[in-house]
Structures are given as structure tokens and as C-alpha cells.
Design a protein around this motif. Structure first.
Motif, PDB file in Angstrom:
ATOM      1  N   ALA B  91       0.841  -1.198   0.000  1.00  0.00           N
ATOM      2  CA  ALA B  91       0.000   0.000   0.000  1.00  0.00           C
ATOM      3  C   ALA B  91       0.877   1.250   0.000  1.00  0.00           C
ATOM      4  O   ALA B  91       0.622   2.191  -0.754  1.00  0.00           O
ATOM      5  CB  ALA B  91      -0.924  -0.017   1.212  1.00  0.00           C
ATOM      6  N   LEU B  92       1.937   1.227   0.822  1.00  0.00           N
ATOM      7  CA  LEU B  92       2.826   2.389   0.904  1.00  0.00           C
ATOM      8  C   LEU B  92       3.467   2.672  -0.457  1.00  0.00           C
ATOM      9  O   LEU B  92       3.569   3.822  -0.890  1.00  0.00           O
ATOM     10  CB  LEU B  92       3.899   2.137   1.965  1.00  0.00           C
ATOM     11  N   THR B  93       3.860   1.608  -1.148  1.00  0.00           N
ATOM     12  CA  THR B  93       4.467   1.788  -2.470  1.00  0.00           C
ATOM     13  C   THR B  93       3.487   2.433  -3.436  1.00  0.00           C
ATOM     14  O   THR B  93       3.824   3.361  -4.180  1.00  0.00           O
ATOM     15  CB  THR B  93       4.915   0.429  -3.027  1.00  0.00           C
ATOM     16  N   LYS B  94       2.264   1.915  -3.411  1.00  0.00           N
ATOM     17  CA  LYS B  94       1.277   2.476  -4.328  1.00  0.00           C
ATOM     18  C   LYS B  94       0.958   3.931  -3.967  1.00  0.00           C
ATOM     19  O   LYS B  94       0.715   4.752  -4.851  1.00  0.00           O
ATOM     20  CB  LYS B  94       0.005   1.612  -4.318  1.00  0.00           C
ATOM     21  N   ILE B  95       0.951   4.224  -2.649  1.00  0.00           N
ATOM     22  CA  ILE B  95       0.707   5.605  -2.224  1.00  0.00           C
ATOM     23  C   ILE B  95       1.830   6.507  -2.706  1.00  0.00           C
ATOM     24  O   ILE B  95       1.601   7.623  -3.202  1.00  0.00           O
ATOM     25  CB  ILE B  95       0.563   5.686  -0.686  1.00  0.00           C
ATOM     26  N   ALA B  96       3.069   6.005  -2.603  1.00  0.00           N
ATOM     27  CA  ALA B  96       4.216   6.796  -3.056  1.00  0.00           C
ATOM     28  C   ALA B  96       4.104   7.077  -4.547  1.00  0.00           C
ATOM     29  O   ALA B  96       4.348   8.210  -5.002  1.00  0.00           O
ATOM     30  CB  ALA B  96       5.509   6.036  -2.752  1.00  0.00           C
ATOM     31  N   ALA B  97       3.694   6.070  -5.312  1.00  0.00           N
ATOM     32  CA  ALA B  97       3.515   6.275  -6.750  1.00  0.00           C
ATOM     33  C   ALA B  97       2.411   7.296  -7.004  1.00  0.00           C
ATOM     34  O   ALA B  97       2.532   8.172  -7.862  1.00  0.00           O
ATOM     35  CB  ALA B  97       3.183   4.947  -7.413  1.00  0.00           C
ATOM     36  N   HIS B  98       1.330   7.203  -6.224  1.00  0.00           N
ATOM     37  CA  HIS B  98       0.213   8.135  -6.386  1.00  0.00           C
ATOM     38  C   HIS B  98       0.665   9.563  -6.116  1.00  0.00           C
ATOM     39  O   HIS B  98       0.322  10.489  -6.850  1.00  0.00           O
ATOM     40  CB  HIS B  98      -0.920   7.747  -5.437  1.00  0.00           C
ATOM     41  N   LEU B 140      -1.728   9.818   1.640  1.00  0.00           N
ATOM     42  CA  LEU B 140      -1.755   8.738   2.639  1.00  0.00           C
ATOM     43  C   LEU B 140      -3.152   8.543   3.205  1.00  0.00           C
ATOM     44  O   LEU B 140      -3.676   7.430   3.250  1.00  0.00           O
ATOM     45  CB  LEU B 140      -0.778   9.060   3.767  1.00  0.00           C
ATOM     46  N   LEU B 141      -3.781   9.661   3.634  1.00  0.00           N
ATOM     47  CA  LEU B 141      -5.127   9.554   4.201  1.00  0.00           C
ATOM     48  C   LEU B 141      -6.120   9.129   3.132  1.00  0.00           C
ATOM     49  O   LEU B 141      -7.024   8.338   3.372  1.00  0.00           O
ATOM     50  CB  LEU B 141      -5.560  10.894   4.799  1.00  0.00           C
ATOM     51  N   GLY B 142      -5.932   9.686   1.917  1.00  0.00           N
ATOM     52  CA  GLY B 142      -6.839   9.350   0.831  1.00  0.00           C
ATOM     53  C   GLY B 142      -6.799   7.878   0.495  1.00  0.00           C
ATOM     54  O   GLY B 142      -7.824   7.294   0.126  1.00  0.00           O
ATOM     55  N   ALA B 143      -5.609   7.264   0.627  1.00  0.00           N
ATOM     56  CA  ALA B 143      -5.495   5.842   0.319  1.00  0.00           C
ATOM     57  C   ALA B 143      -6.407   5.017   1.222  1.00  0.00           C
ATOM     58  O   ALA B 143      -7.009   4.032   0.776  1.00  0.00           O
ATOM     59  CB  ALA B 143      -4.049   5.394   0.483  1.00  0.00           C
ATOM     60  N   VAL B 144      -6.514   5.426   2.495  1.00  0.00           N
ATOM     61  CA  VAL B 144      -7.402   4.697   3.407  1.00  0.00           C
ATOM     62  C   VAL B 144      -8.835   4.791   2.896  1.00  0.00           C
ATOM     63  O   VAL B 144      -9.552   3.780   2.812  1.00  0.00           O
ATOM     64  CB  VAL B 144      -7.302   5.257   4.834  1.00  0.00           C
TER      65      VAL B 144
END
Lengths: 242, 218
Positions: B91-98, B140-144
Motif C-alpha cells: 500500500a505504501l508503495t502504491k501511495i508513493a507512486a500516487h 496517505l489519508l486518501g489511500a485509506v
């Protein structure tokens, strides 16, 4: 211990508790309103209109307290997979949202004569409004997932993320020096509020708490019935009743 | 994990409209305010920090559904969840890409908008810095929120209801820091708080997003 967490046992236990909690609510509410509206002296600055505080302040306390309870129950449900905790958390949300709305509405009624405006973008009002939106989001998320267990887990995660906002609301009056008056009850040792005013305030807070317990139990009973409608004990119970 | 990061970037590059849409949206929303309020520089200067920050919030939110939805639709996400890596790391990786695809372009274009809104030069650096600290928190918050609403009907509207209340502290301190510089107030506290929020979100949001993904993938 597991016996108490089983929905069937809890259903009948809640049924026995509801009349008692409702009665305690009524007694406390009457006493608190009487002391608050008739006995407590008028405020030296705000005159009679401060009396709305006896509704406003406990409602605001409850709005935060219920959110924390809801998030806590959500955490318990996530970690130990207890069905009853899920049911409790989802029962809390509409009650908490109504208390938040009550706090906002009474605050606005109080604000009009005191500050000359129905709404002010003050730190505490704004954060309480955001708390209201958090409750709405929680309920909307839960309503949009059909499977109740999945809905409960998703909503629990949301509640836990949102719980960060509670300290922000609580300390907003101290962090930002805005229009809203600072907390006067919780100052340890020397509360800056007269005993004749704090007594009805605390009575009202207890009345609201018991009201919350009674309504939460009622809502939990309904939800248990709805979730367990396919089980034997619900069918037996419905059959035994005329 | 690095490969997943590059994969997300490559996929997005192939469909470059995905990157451009939030960015163009950001520019258009900010440009609408001078048209709606009149071109008075003094007015624009006072509202600029808030306007740019709100537009950044909305642009980030607009791109949130891209975070997991495509991978969810074709089953890639389930395969990733089965991979021998912690889901939170994924998830963190995808958030970083986002963030690299939406947050960073917003930060880079913000000086241009600042000039457009007549922000004083001294405030432009603060604006860029506050966005640089703030936009990762938004991702980060949006990913949740994106993970929670994955695969739901009306998920797009719901995600705004879930995420915008959580964004408000970031908005307050982000816009507050820029407004503070304009008013000549020390903004160290704003940046400390933004940094604290970033640290907090970086620690907990990947786990919350992973837990939400597990619920959604059930």
C-alpha cells in the motif's frame, strides 16, 4: 464470559436493563432540568440565557465520548472478531450524530444572543462540525456495504482513523484562542464554576449518559434481531409471543 | 517494491491523461476564483493560500479512485495481496507512486498559480514547502478512503465524504502557514504540526489502508 457476548443472551439481558436505564434517565433528567432551570442562579455576565449550557455542554461531551466508544468498540471487533462489539459500534453512530447535532444547534442558539451571530468559524464549532461529518461518513460507509460483517470492519477502520480528530476538538479551545469560552469544569482542583451550577450540569451529563445507554441497548436489540433473523432462537421467541 | 513503484508510474505514463486531469483541474479551479471574485490584487492575495490549498485537496481527491480501482478491476490487486510481501508495504508503495503522479506535479505548478494570485514573492517558497509537506499526507489519508470504498457503488462520492473531514487539519495548517507569512507571523509551529501529521500518517495510514484492502478483497 462468552455467554455474555452471545447475541441471544445479550438480547434478553438488554431487554431487562432497558426499563431501568430509561427510568434512571427520566429521574436524572427531571432533577437536572429543575435544578438547572429554576434553582441555579442567573449568570452575572450572561443572565438567563446561559441556561442552555445544561443541554449544550453535556451534548458536546457525549458527542466526543460516543465517538471514542464507537472507535474502541470497532477496534475490539477488528481484533477479537466479537459480533456484539460490531453491533454496539454501529448502534452508537446515529446516537452520537444526534448529540453532535444537538450540541451544534444549541450552540448556535446560544451564540446568537452572546456573540450576535448564529454561526462563527471558531475552532471548536468548526471541529465539532467536522465530528458531525465524521459520523455521517461512518454511517454512509456502513450503509453502502451490504454484508453487515464487512460493513462493520470497514466502518471500524474509518472510526479509528477519525479518532485522531477527538483530541484536536478537545484541545481546540486551548490551542486557538478564539471566541468560544475555554473549558471551565475540567480544571483540576479549582473548577471556575459555582457548585449550584455544576450540580445540574453533572446531573444532565449523567442523564444523557443513561439515555445513551438505554437507546443504544434498544438499537442493539433491533440489530441483533435483524442479523439473527435466520436463527432458531429468534424464530422460537417470535413464535412463543402471541 | 521498487519494481511495483516503477510499474505504477509506467502504467500511468501510458495513460497520461490520468496525470494531467487532476493537474488541469487544479489550475482551472484556482483560475476560476479571479473570474468569480474580480481581479482585485488585494482580494486575491488574501484568499490565495486558502484557494490554492482547497484546490489541491479537491484535485487529490479526484485522483484517489485511480489508486486501487484499476488493479482491483482486473484482479491484479488480489495477486499482489497474495504475494509474500506485507500488504502495508505494498500500500505504501502504491501511495508513493500516487503522490509522485499527482502530489508532486501540484507542488511544481503551484508557484505559477501563486504568481497568478498575486502572492508576494516571500510567500511563494512557503506555499511550495507547505504543499510539499502536505500533499503526501493527502495521498496517505486518501489511500485509506480509497481502499475502504473499493468496489462499492457510488464509491467516488462516498470517498469525498470520508476523506474531506480528515483533510481539514492539513488544510488549516497548510493554508495557515502561507497566510501567516503574508501577515508576517512566525510559521514554525505550522510546519512542525504539518511534519507531525506527516510522520503520524506515514506510520499508520499504510496499515489502515492495508486493513481496509483486506476487508474490501474478502
Amino acid at each position: 464470559m462468552h455467554k455474555y457476548a452471545s447475541p441471544k443472551f445479550f438480547y434478553s439481558l438488554a431487554g431487562q436493563l432497558i426499563p431501568w436505564t430509561a427510568a434512571v434517565t427520566a429521574v436524572l433528567l427531571l432533577a437536572g432540568l429543575y435544578l438547572g432551570l429554576f434553582v441555579a442562579p442567573a449568570d452575572y455576565q450572561q443572565g438567563e440565557s446561559y441556561r442552555i449550557m445544561f443541554i449544550h455542554v453535556p451534548a458536546a461531551w457525549m458527542s466526543m465520548f460516543i465517538y471514542v466508544l464507537m472507535a474502541g468498540a470497532g477496534a475490539v471487533a477488528l481484533v477479537w472478531n466479537i459480533k456484539l462489539a460490531e453491533i454496539f459500534a454501529s448502534s452508537c453512530a446515529p446516537i452520537g450524530a444526534s448529540f453532535t447535532f444537538l450540541a451544534l444547534a444549541t450552540g448556535s442558539l446560544w451564540g446568537k444572543p452572546m456573540w450576535g451571530a448564529w454561526w462563527v468559524w471558531d475552532a471548536r464549532l468548526t471541529s465539532e462540525l467536522i465530528l458531525f461529518f465524521l459520523y455521517i461518513g461512518y454511517m454512509a460507509l456502513q450503509a453502502s456495504i451490504d454484508d453487515p460483517r464487512r460493513a462493520a470492519r470497514a466502518a471500524a477502520i474509518l472510526a479509528l482513523v477519525g479518532v485522531v480528530n477527538i483530541p484536536v476538538i478537545h484541545f481546540s479551545v486551548e490551542w486557538w484562542n478564539t471566541l468560544h469560552q475555554p473549558a471551565s469544569v475540567s480544571k483540576v482542583g479549582t473548577p471556575s464554576i459555582h457548585p449550584s451550577m455544576i450540580a445540574p450540569l453533572l446531573l444532565m451529563a449523567f442523564a444523557f449518559t443513561f439515555y445513551f445507554v438505554a437507546v443504544a441497548l434498544l438499537r442493539m436489540r433491533n440489530e441483533i434481531l435483524e442479523r439473527e433473523r435466520h436463527t432458531g432462537w429468534v424464530a422460537d421467541m417470535l413464535e412463543s409471543k402471541p | 517494491m521498487a519494481r511495483l513503484f516503477w510499474r505504477d508510474l509506467t502504467v500511468a505514463m501510458r495513460r497520461s491523461t490520468d496525470i494531467l486531469t487532476p493537474l488541469v483541474f487544479f489550475v482551472i479551479v484556482v483560475s476560476l476564483f479571479p473570474l468569480g471574485l474580480g481581479p482585485e490584487p488585494a482580494v486575491l492575495r488574501t484568499i490565495a493560500p486558502g484557494v490554492i490549498w482547497v484546490a489541491a485537496l479537491l484535485a487529490t481527491m479526484l485522483s484517489l479512485n485511480r489508486l486501487f480501482a484499476n488493479d482491483h478491476a482486473d484482479g491484479t490487486l488480489e495477486q499482489m495481496a497474495l504475494a509474500p510481501y506485507p500488504l502495508a508495504l505494498l500500500a505504501l508503495t502504491k501511495i508513493a507512486a500516487h503522490w509522485t503522479l499527482t502530489g508532486l506535479p501540484l507542488v511544481l505548478i503551484s508557484p505559477l498559480l501563486a504568481v497568478q494570485m498575486h502572492l508576494p514573492e516571500s510567500a511563494i517558497g512557503t506555499l511550495v514547502l507547505s504543499l510539499l509537506l502536505g500533499t503526501p499526507i493527502l495521498s496517505l489519508l486518501g489511500a485509506v478512503g480509497a481502499a475502504l470504498t473499493l468496489g462499492l457503488r457510488g464509491g467516488g462520492v462516498l470517498v469525498s465524504l470520508l476523506v474531506l473531514p480528515l483533510y481539514t487539519p492539513i488544510l488549516i495548517f497548510g493554508a495557515g502557514s502561507v497566510a501567516g507569512v503574508i501577515a508576517g507571523i512566525d510559521t514554525g509551529a505550522h510546519f512542525s504540526l504539518l511534519g507531525a501529521f506527516l510522520a503520524l500518517a506515514l506510520t499508520f495510514a499504510p496499515w489502515a489502508a492495508a486493513a481496509a484492502l483486506r476487508v474490501s478483497l474478502d
